[in-house]
Design an enzyme around this catalytic site. Structure first.
Site, mmCIF file in Angstrom:
data_model
loop_
_atom_site.group_PDB
_atom_site.id
_atom_site.type_symbol
_atom_site.label_atom_id
_atom_site.label_comp_id
_atom_site.label_asym_id
_atom_site.label_seq_id
_atom_site.Cartn_x
_atom_site.Cartn_y
_atom_site.Cartn_z
ATOM 1 N N ASP A 1 46.748 58.404 -63.265
ATOM 2 C CA ASP A 1 45.773 59.283 -62.601
ATOM 3 C C ASP A 1 44.921 58.440 -61.660
ATOM 4 O O ASP A 1 45.354 57.375 -61.233
ATOM 5 C CB ASP A 1 44.955 60.038 -63.659
ATOM 6 C CG ASP A 1 44.488 61.397 -63.147
ATOM 7 O OD1 ASP A 1 43.864 61.424 -62.083
ATOM 8 O OD2 ASP A 1 44.752 62.422 -63.802
ATOM 9 N N HIS B 1 46.601 57.898 -58.649
ATOM 10 C CA HIS B 1 46.256 58.970 -57.716
ATOM 11 C C HIS B 1 45.233 58.522 -56.671
ATOM 12 O O HIS B 1 44.673 59.342 -55.968
ATOM 13 C CB HIS B 1 45.757 60.200 -58.474
ATOM 14 C CG HIS B 1 46.837 60.863 -59.276
ATOM 15 N ND1 HIS B 1 46.625 62.008 -60.006
ATOM 16 C CD2 HIS B 1 48.141 60.538 -59.475
ATOM 17 C CE1 HIS B 1 47.760 62.355 -60.609
ATOM 18 N NE2 HIS B 1 48.683 61.472 -60.314
#
Ligand SMILES: *[C@@H]1O[C@H](CO)[C@@H](O)[C@H](O)[C@H]1NC(C)=O
Length: 395
Positions: free
Chosen positions: A221, A244
């Protein structure tokens, strides 16, 4: 006084002042082994760590806690503040491991928590959250997987230093600063699988004067995520990816929400990440804002969305259909951003129709897609482009 006579005299002064320092600044070191911790990776050492903490915390002088080599199994634990001193240094040569049974750790939202502490530093060490089983549960879309625990949380704390720490395989976020002030994090190494859900590297919210430098973050993430109420955040020399990217948001979930301001993100390499520098808000009403953000000197290597503002975040069109984001975004500078985009649209500003982004600046930005010029897309975004900007600005 001749030089020859002066030298012994100088030594005497040094000796005297050293012993004087030792006499006045007492400091004790508490080795967790003395409190019964077992470096075998099987015995629960939580009580021993807590007892060492209690000793250090109640010391009227600066105190040190030492964790030697070996693996120490720890359950969910809170180290509480209001200590008698403001200088507790924790040196870790070993590895702290969480239970591999997520039904044990996943019951609370944290594994290791510091609450209301002032002047704590952590040097070295490996924190192993053993999150793989929980990721598998979540990835197999099973029901009843717990949310999972953040590996290391600082709540309502100040004057914190973290250096040389490694965090691997957290169930959820790796490190969180919530309601904190004056935090310095450096030489941190964070690793989790690229497909591990919600394993953000470092999350900052409701906090001021936070510095994160010289760190490597590879997760499933955000490498760094920035939540509401973040002021004066400095991020420099970060290697991010997989992951991310570095995200401000998601913001604007709540109607009343403190804003994010004065964030610098400097000298960062993004490798194969989903985003580079992102600002993201829910498509919902809110009184929040984002302003004075400065992105400088970033290298993008095959990044899907190198530069992105997404104010229409609303997964599955649930809880916000048809609403414009109330988050006001202004004064965001992108300077010296170079590299490759993995998609055609390398620059995307999708702002709120109700509160358009303003004061967006692009300066010396060059992003390519498959050796060609990439594209930029703008929706409700105003600002200026300076210097060489490719793809051509749509501001
Ligand atoms: C912005 O934050 C930096 C630290 O990241 C700080 O040095 C600076 O003073 C802040 N600027 C303002 C205007 O508060």
């Amino acid at each position: 006084m001749s030089n020859n006579n002066f030298l012994p005299f100088l030594f005497l002064i040094i000796t005297l002042s050293c012993s004087f320092n030792f006499a006045t600044v007492k400091s004790s070191t508490y080795n967790v082994i003395q409190f019964g911790a077992k470096p075998d990776g099987i015995t629960d050492s939580t009580k021993a760590f807590l007892n060492a903490w209690t000793k250090a915390c109640s010391s009227p002088y600066p105190a040190a806690i030492y964790v030697p080599q070996g693996k120490f199994l720890l359950r969910t634990v809170t180290f509480s503040g209001n200590c008698a001193n403001k200088a507790i240094s924790i040196t870790i040569d070993g590895t702290l491991i969480a239970s591999s049974n997520y039904l044990v750790t996943g019951k609370t939202d944290y594994w290791l928590r510091f609450q209301h502490v002032d002047g704590v530093s952590i040097h070295g060490g490996v924190l192993d959250g053993q999150g793989t089983a929980l990721w598998n549960c979540k990835n197999s879309k099973k029901r009843n997987c717990p949310t999972g625990a953040t590996t290391l949380v600082f709540m309502g704390s100040k004057n914190i230093k973290i250096s040389g720490l490694t965090s691997v395989n957290s169930e959820m976020f790796h490190i969180v600063f919530n309601g904190c002030q004056n935090i310095k994090t450096q030489d941190v190494n964070i690793v989790a699988a690229g497909n591990s859900p919600n394993t953000d590297g470092i999350h900052v919210q409701m906090s001021s004067d936070v510095t994160i430098i010289n760190s490597k973050i590879r997760t499933g993430d955000d490498c760094i995520s920035i939540g509401p109420g973040t002021n004066n955040l400095w991020i420099e020399k970060i290697e991010c990816g997989p992951g991310h990217g570095i995200s401000i948001g998601s913001l604007g979930w709540k109607l009343k929400e403190p804003g994010v301001q004065n964030v610098t993100v400097k000298t960062v390499t993004f490798t194969g990440t989903q985003n580079g520098v992102r600002i993201k808000s829910w498509g919902r009403a809110s009184n929040g804002f984002v302003r004075n953000i400065f992105y400088q000197d970033a290298i993008m290597v095959n990044v899907q969305n190198p530069i992105v503002i997404d104010q229409n975040y609303c997964p599955n069109n649930k809880n916000c259909p048809g609403q414009a984001s109330g988050i006001k975004i202004s004064d965001v500078t992108y300077q010296d951003i170079h590299g490759t985009s993995a998609t055609q649209v390398a620059v995307k500003f999708d702002c709120s129709s109700k509160y358009p982004c303003n004061g967006i600046k692009l300066k010396d930005v060059k992003l390519t897609y498959k050796n060609h010029v990439a594209e930029a897309s703008c929706n409700h975004a105003g600002g200026a482009a300076l210097g060489l900007v490719q793809p051509e600005s749509c501001l």
